[in-house]
Design a protein around this motif. Structure first.
Motif, PDB file in Angstrom:
ATOM      1  N   THR A 183      80.285  23.275  90.673  1.00 15.21           N
ATOM      2  CA  THR A 183      79.781  24.646  90.821  1.00 15.21           C
ATOM      3  C   THR A 183      78.253  24.739  90.741  1.00 15.21           C
ATOM      4  OG1 THR A 183      80.142  24.965  88.462  1.00 15.21           O
ATOM      5  CG2 THR A 183      81.883  25.740  89.915  1.00 15.21           C
ATOM      6  N   SER A 184      77.583  23.597  90.546  1.00 21.07           N
ATOM      7  CA  SER A 184      76.122  23.647  90.396  1.00 21.07           C
ATOM      8  C   SER A 184      75.384  23.818  91.718  1.00 21.07           C
ATOM      9  CB  SER A 184      75.610  22.372  89.742  1.00 21.07           C
ATOM     10  OG  SER A 184      75.935  22.356  88.380  1.00 21.07           O
ATOM     11  N   LEU A 185      76.080  23.523  92.816  1.00 18.18           N
ATOM     12  CA  LEU A 185      75.404  23.606  94.112  1.00 18.18           C
ATOM     13  C   LEU A 185      75.901  24.843  94.871  1.00 18.18           C
ATOM     14  CD1 LEU A 185      75.765  19.847  95.017  1.00 18.18           C
ATOM     15  CD2 LEU A 185      73.653  20.999  94.357  1.00 18.18           C
ATOM     16  N   ASN A 186      74.973  25.467  95.591  1.00 17.79           N
ATOM     17  CA  ASN A 186      75.342  26.654  96.373  1.00 17.79           C
ATOM     18  C   ASN A 186      76.278  26.240  97.516  1.00 17.79           C
ATOM     19  OD1 ASN A 186      75.404  28.845  98.156  1.00 17.79           O
ATOM     20  ND2 ASN A 186      73.405  29.542  97.449  1.00 17.79           N
ATOM     21  N   PRO A 187      77.495  26.802  97.543  1.00 19.01           N
ATOM     22  CA  PRO A 187      78.472  26.327  98.532  1.00 19.01           C
ATOM     23  C   PRO A 187      78.113  26.651  99.972  1.00 19.01           C
ATOM     24  CG  PRO A 187      79.312  28.251  97.356  1.00 19.01           C
ATOM     25  CD  PRO A 187      78.049  27.850  96.659  1.00 19.01           C
ATOM     26  N   LEU A 188      77.177  27.599 100.169  1.00 21.33           N
ATOM     27  CA  LEU A 188      76.884  28.026 101.545  1.00 21.33           C
ATOM     28  C   LEU A 188      75.616  27.386 102.114  1.00 21.33           C
ATOM     29  CD1 LEU A 188      77.684  31.845 101.388  1.00 21.33           C
ATOM     30  CD2 LEU A 188      79.197  29.954 101.893  1.00 21.33           C
ATOM     31  N   LEU A 189      74.962  26.544 101.302  1.00 18.81           N
ATOM     32  CA  LEU A 189      73.739  25.910 101.802  1.00 18.81           C
ATOM     33  C   LEU A 189      73.955  24.405 101.879  1.00 18.81           C
ATOM     34  CD1 LEU A 189      71.143  27.853  99.621  1.00 18.81           C
ATOM     35  CD2 LEU A 189      71.666  28.223 102.024  1.00 18.81           C
ATOM     36  N   TYR A 221      69.211  21.189 102.433  1.00 18.81           N
ATOM     37  CA  TYR A 221      68.409  22.395 102.188  1.00 18.81           C
ATOM     38  C   TYR A 221      68.110  22.547 100.703  1.00 18.81           C
ATOM     39  CZ  TYR A 221      66.947  27.257 102.242  1.00 18.81           C
ATOM     40  OH  TYR A 221      66.224  28.410 102.074  1.00 18.81           O
ATOM     41  N   GLN A 222      69.142  22.288  99.895  1.00 23.85           N
ATOM     42  CA  GLN A 222      68.998  22.528  98.450  1.00 23.85           C
ATOM     43  C   GLN A 222      68.036  21.532  97.799  1.00 23.85           C
ATOM     44  OE1 GLN A 222      72.566  24.031  96.348  1.00 23.85           O
ATOM     45  NE2 GLN A 222      73.658  23.759  98.258  1.00 23.85           N
ATOM     46  N   TYR A 272      77.737  20.097 103.650  1.00 18.92           N
ATOM     47  CA  TYR A 272      77.828  21.148 102.627  1.00 18.92           C
ATOM     48  C   TYR A 272      78.467  20.577 101.371  1.00 18.92           C
ATOM     49  CZ  TYR A 272      76.525  24.542 106.138  1.00 18.92           C
ATOM     50  OH  TYR A 272      75.828  25.247 107.075  1.00 18.92           O
ATOM     51  N   PHE A 286      81.037  21.253  99.710  1.00 25.93           N
ATOM     52  CA  PHE A 286      82.498  21.067  99.683  1.00 25.93           C
ATOM     53  C   PHE A 286      82.921  19.769 100.372  1.00 25.93           C
ATOM     54  CE2 PHE A 286      81.980  22.975 103.837  1.00 25.93           C
ATOM     55  CZ  PHE A 286      82.991  22.425 104.606  1.00 25.93           C
ATOM     56  N   ASP A 291      77.168  29.371  88.494  1.00 30.27           N
ATOM     57  CA  ASP A 291      76.448  28.193  88.007  1.00 30.27           C
ATOM     58  C   ASP A 291      75.312  27.793  88.941  1.00 30.27           C
ATOM     59  OD1 ASP A 291      78.036  28.079  85.852  1.00 30.27           O
ATOM     60  OD2 ASP A 291      79.224  26.344  86.474  1.00 30.27           O
ATOM     61  N   TYR A 292      75.559  27.945  90.261  1.00 29.99           N
ATOM     62  CA  TYR A 292      74.494  27.493  91.166  1.00 29.99           C
ATOM     63  C   TYR A 292      73.277  28.417  91.132  1.00 29.99           C
ATOM     64  CZ  TYR A 292      77.090  30.551  94.343  1.00 29.99           C
ATOM     65  OH  TYR A 292      77.742  31.611  94.914  1.00 29.99           O
ATOM     66  N   LYS A 301      65.783  25.044  88.624  1.00 27.71           N
ATOM     67  CA  LYS A 301      64.961  24.234  89.530  1.00 27.71           C
ATOM     68  C   LYS A 301      63.542  24.793  89.618  1.00 27.71           C
ATOM     69  CE  LYS A 301      67.575  24.406  93.363  1.00 27.71           C
ATOM     70  NZ  LYS A 301      68.245  24.071  94.645  1.00 27.71           N
ATOM     71  N   PRO A 314      80.638  28.162 105.782  1.00 30.53           N
ATOM     72  CA  PRO A 314      80.954  26.832 106.314  1.00 30.53           C
ATOM     73  C   PRO A 314      82.224  26.230 105.720  1.00 30.53           C
ATOM     74  CG  PRO A 314      79.134  26.722 104.770  1.00 30.53           C
ATOM     75  CD  PRO A 314      79.415  28.174 104.996  1.00 30.53           C
TER      76      PRO A 314
END
Lengths: 360, 390
Positions: free
Chosen positions: A106-112, A116-117, A156, A158, B286-287, B294, B384
């Motif tokens: 859950t630490s990463l934005n699922p839509l980017l 990019y991140q 991504y 996921f 969380d993100y 960051k 996505p």
């Protein structure tokens, strides 16, 4: 030895409270400890002991109902406890103190995209152009051993496994090039073999980038592997602080004994697994005496009425327990603690054997 | 003839397109040609075809149910009596008109034949519909074919409806009214979205602040007061307090304002509520915390990491909001006297025009199927994680 080392973060008498349903609770209670440059400090303790809350104060990431009620956090001459606005924190967060959180899922934005991140950090902190950031991000992905980084740059989150996502999170932390990296239980959500790989990666990168690591965990097995020093937390206080050797081989606080005795790796076939009876105290009311006393089989009368002071054991080692008072009766440490050297050796041999099997 | 040719050509092309796409997808044709596979084997295309196929089955079932319900609710003879028995019509004339009407409306033959006719009329197959009207002259009756028209879908005719010629086609009643409703509705939808999003964003941004509290009170008020009462309150404010004209006039935009503003102010509360809810969820993600750790500044976190993610679940509702404008709104069109399609279902029922009723039901069913399909496609375009592969 300690005096020769440079202190990078010096926490003095830090107290943190939360507003909960109109009441103030005090969850970090007057703690002081140094973090030495280039070392790894492990903060260990049960869930709810205040490990994460303590480190959140270093980056101004307390929840909105949390507040620092006293003390100082000196970092490079700045008192972080006095920081108020987001603009203050923008000078610290990421670029000087970065954090890796517990759950890579859950630490990463699922839509980017992953790329990019990572790139947004490089552009923000190092002023790179988009193209330069992409090149650098691909290098970082390779560094954290993501296979085919050029192709996976546009993936991504996921499309990544948990272990790979945590590698990406580490790559983002790397992109920040921080002086201090807070790892908030970075391996808790991962399976055991992946845990070992992630810890090895963090250690390896620390050697290369020379940052200071604060490693929060409740897994003492991990601590033995990564830490130079250990702070044992219980009910919002640090109850024992010392080098790995001090805490593992000469633990003095009954809570540290109980934690070490609970390590399943140290159990033997014929003995039941050890655990700490009872629950940590609630922060709703005032804690009187030693917070661990109700669960402590070595507790004395004084533990129930008066908070123990810090007793210095050596230049590098101290503990907060009345057992260290010159007036306290001498107690015999639990058997497992006395045999810790032998049992750890046995556990290490077993672990190596298992790792060998895993890699075959 | 030309319309037949064009109609069947379009249908033929569509059938060929579907069959060709399926064969390409199954790699029976052009199995190794990447460019063809990319277009005709695209997962999105096949997902849409599957969805349209299954929707058509659902619509067909709905039509069958509607057909039998209508036969029960509007028995031919009784409906005839309601439509033609007034105005001292002689028995012979009544019988004649009634038989003609039954023929037109597909009431002749067995129930299965009637169902067949019903389907034929509403299937999008080109057809030429000629209708007869009874011309009364010198005490004798004569039949005269006075109009033939090419249709793709034939919803039948309308009788006994004030302001609309007896025997006029349903489609001629519906289309202009749908356009009227759409013109008003689409402006109201834009207003709803234009007000609802900033409303929700501001409430979430300053959660528990004064704006949030006012916003929540507004949303609760709208939820608590029944819709009709609420519309009248807005009418009183807009037409009373602000002296805006009450009666709609298609040629005077000022008269459009009361209905547009009422719809906009009402709709924004629902949108605001969901935008706020999704954004508050995102604040605690969380993100978002990781993005903050960051070192990203709050404005950027808000734009890139919160707003974008919060909007994704709402994107699905955009097509239905736009398409929904085509079907109008009953109460508001009544209050402001807009001759739109929103009133059609009630008008159809009260005037015993089952053909109009069926048309409204089928058109709104089709539009909702299209809305949902477009909603899915738009969501997949912005998220996505959604893939159309099985």
């Amino acid at each position: 030895m300690a005096n020769e080392k440079e202190v990078v973060i010096d926490v003095k008498n830090l107290s943190v409270g939360f507003h909960v349903r109109g009441k103030k609770t005090n969850v970090i209670r007057n703690i002081s400890f140094p973090v030495y440059r280039g070392e790894t400090l492990a903060i260990v303790g049960e869930s709810g002991s205040g490990k994460s809350v303590t480190t959140k104060t270093f980056t101004g990431m307390l929840d909105s109902n949390g507040f620092i009620s006293g003390g100082s956090i000196i970092f490079d001459g700045l008192d972080l406890a006095k920081f108020k606005t987001n603009d203050d924190w923008l000078q610290i967060r990421g670029k000087r103190i970065a954090t890796i959180f517990q759950d890579p899922m859950t630490s990463l934005n699922p839509l980017l995209t992953i790329g990019y991140q990572i790139s947004e950090v490089l552009i923000l902190h190092h002023g790179l152009s988009k193209k330069e950031a992409k090149e650098e991000a691909i290098k970082l992905l390779a560094k954290v051993r993501i296979p085919n980084p050029e192709e996976r740059y546009n993936d991504y989150p996921f499309q990544y496994s948990g272990g790979m996502r945590q590698r990406v999170v580490i790559a983002i932390a790397l992109a920040c090039r921080p002086e201090v990296l807070i790892c908030d239980e970075p391996t808790t959500a991962l399976d055991v073999t992946v845990q070992a790989q992630i810890i090895a990666l963090i250690k390896e990168l620390q050697e290369e980038y020379k940052w200071t690591t604060i490693f929060i965990t409740h897994d003492l097995g991990v601590v033995a592997n990564v830490a130079d020093r250990i702070a044992v937390m219980y009910a919002g206080q640090i109850v024992e602080y010392g080098t790995v050797e001090d805490v593992f081989y000469h633990p003095e606080h009954p809570y540290t004994w109980a934690l070490l005795a609970s390590l399943p790796q140290l159990g033997t076939k014929d003995e039941p697994l050890s655990f700490i009876v009872g629950n940590p105290p609630s922060f709703a009311g005032e804690i009187i005496g030693d917070a661990f006393a109700p669960r402590n089989e070595y507790a004395m009368n004084i533990d129930f009425v008066m908070e123990p002071p810090i007793f210095k054991i050596s230049e590098t080692h101290w503990a907060k327990t009345w057992l260290l008072s010159p007036n306290a009766p001498k107690v015999k440490k639990p058997k497992v603690i006395e045999e810790l050297h032998l049992r750890m050796k046995g556990a290490a041999t077993e672990l190596k054997r298992q790792e060998g099997e895993d890699y075959e | 003839m030309a319309s037949y040719l064009i109609g069947y050509t379009i249908i033929g092309v569509l059938v060929i397109f579907v069959v060709f796409s399926v064969l390409v997808k199954k790699r029976i044709l052009f199995g190794n040609t990447v460019s063809v596979q990319k277009i005709f084997g695209h997962p999105l295309l096949h997902y849409s075809l599957r969805r349209i196929g299954s929707s058509l089955i659902s619509i067909a079932l709905a039509i069958i149910v509607t057909f039998f319900l209508l036969r029960l609710a509007y028995p031919a003879q009784a409906t005839c009596l309601k439509l033609f028995a007034g105005n001292h019509v002689s028995e012979d004339l009544f019988k004649l008109r009634c038989d003609t009407w039954k023929e037109e409306m597909g009431f002749s033959g067995s129930v299965l034949q009637q169902l067949g006719t019903f389907f034929y009329n509403i299937l999008p197959l080109p057809k030429n519909i000629c209708r007869t009207d009874i011309v009364i002259g010198n005490g004798t009756f004569s039949y005269e074919i006075y109009s033939c028209r090419a249709f793709v879908i034939n919803f039948g005719t309308i009788y006994n409806l004030p302001g609309f010629p007896d025997g006029g086609f349903v489609i001629d009643y519906m289309l202009p009214r749908m356009m009227t409703s759409f013109k008003v509705g689409i402006i109201a939808t834009v207003l709803e979205l234009g007000l609802g999003y900033p409303f929700g964003i501001l409430m979430a941004r300053y959660q528990n602040g004064i704006f949030d509290k006012i916003g929540k009170t507004y949303i609760m008020t709208i939820d608590a007061i029944p819709g009709v009462a609420y519309y009248y309150i807005w009418m009183a404010i807009l037409c009373g307090l602000f002296a805006l004209p009450r009666v709609y006039d298609p040629n005077n935009f000022l008269t459009w304002l009361p209905i547009i503003l009422t719809m906009g102010f009402t709709g924004m509360s629902g949108i605001g509520l969901w935008v706020r809810r999704y954004m508050v969820d995102e604040f605690n993600a969380d993100y978002v915390k990781f993005a903050r750790s960051k070192g990203l500044e709050e404005g950027r976190i808000m734009r890139i990491h919160i707003l974008r993610n919060a909007v994704v679940p709402l994107v699905r509702t955009f097509p239905s909001a736009v398409i929904g404008a085509l079907m109008g709104t009953y109460y508001l069109e009544n209050i402001y006297n807009v001759d739109g399609i929103g009133r059609a279902i009630i008008v159809a029922n009260s005037s015993y025009n089952s053909s109009l009723l069926v048309a409204v039901i089928i058109v709104s069913a089709l539009l909702s199927v299209i809305s949902y399909l477009l909603g899915d496609i738009v969501t997949a375009m912005v998220d996505p994680r959604i893939s159309f592969t099985s």
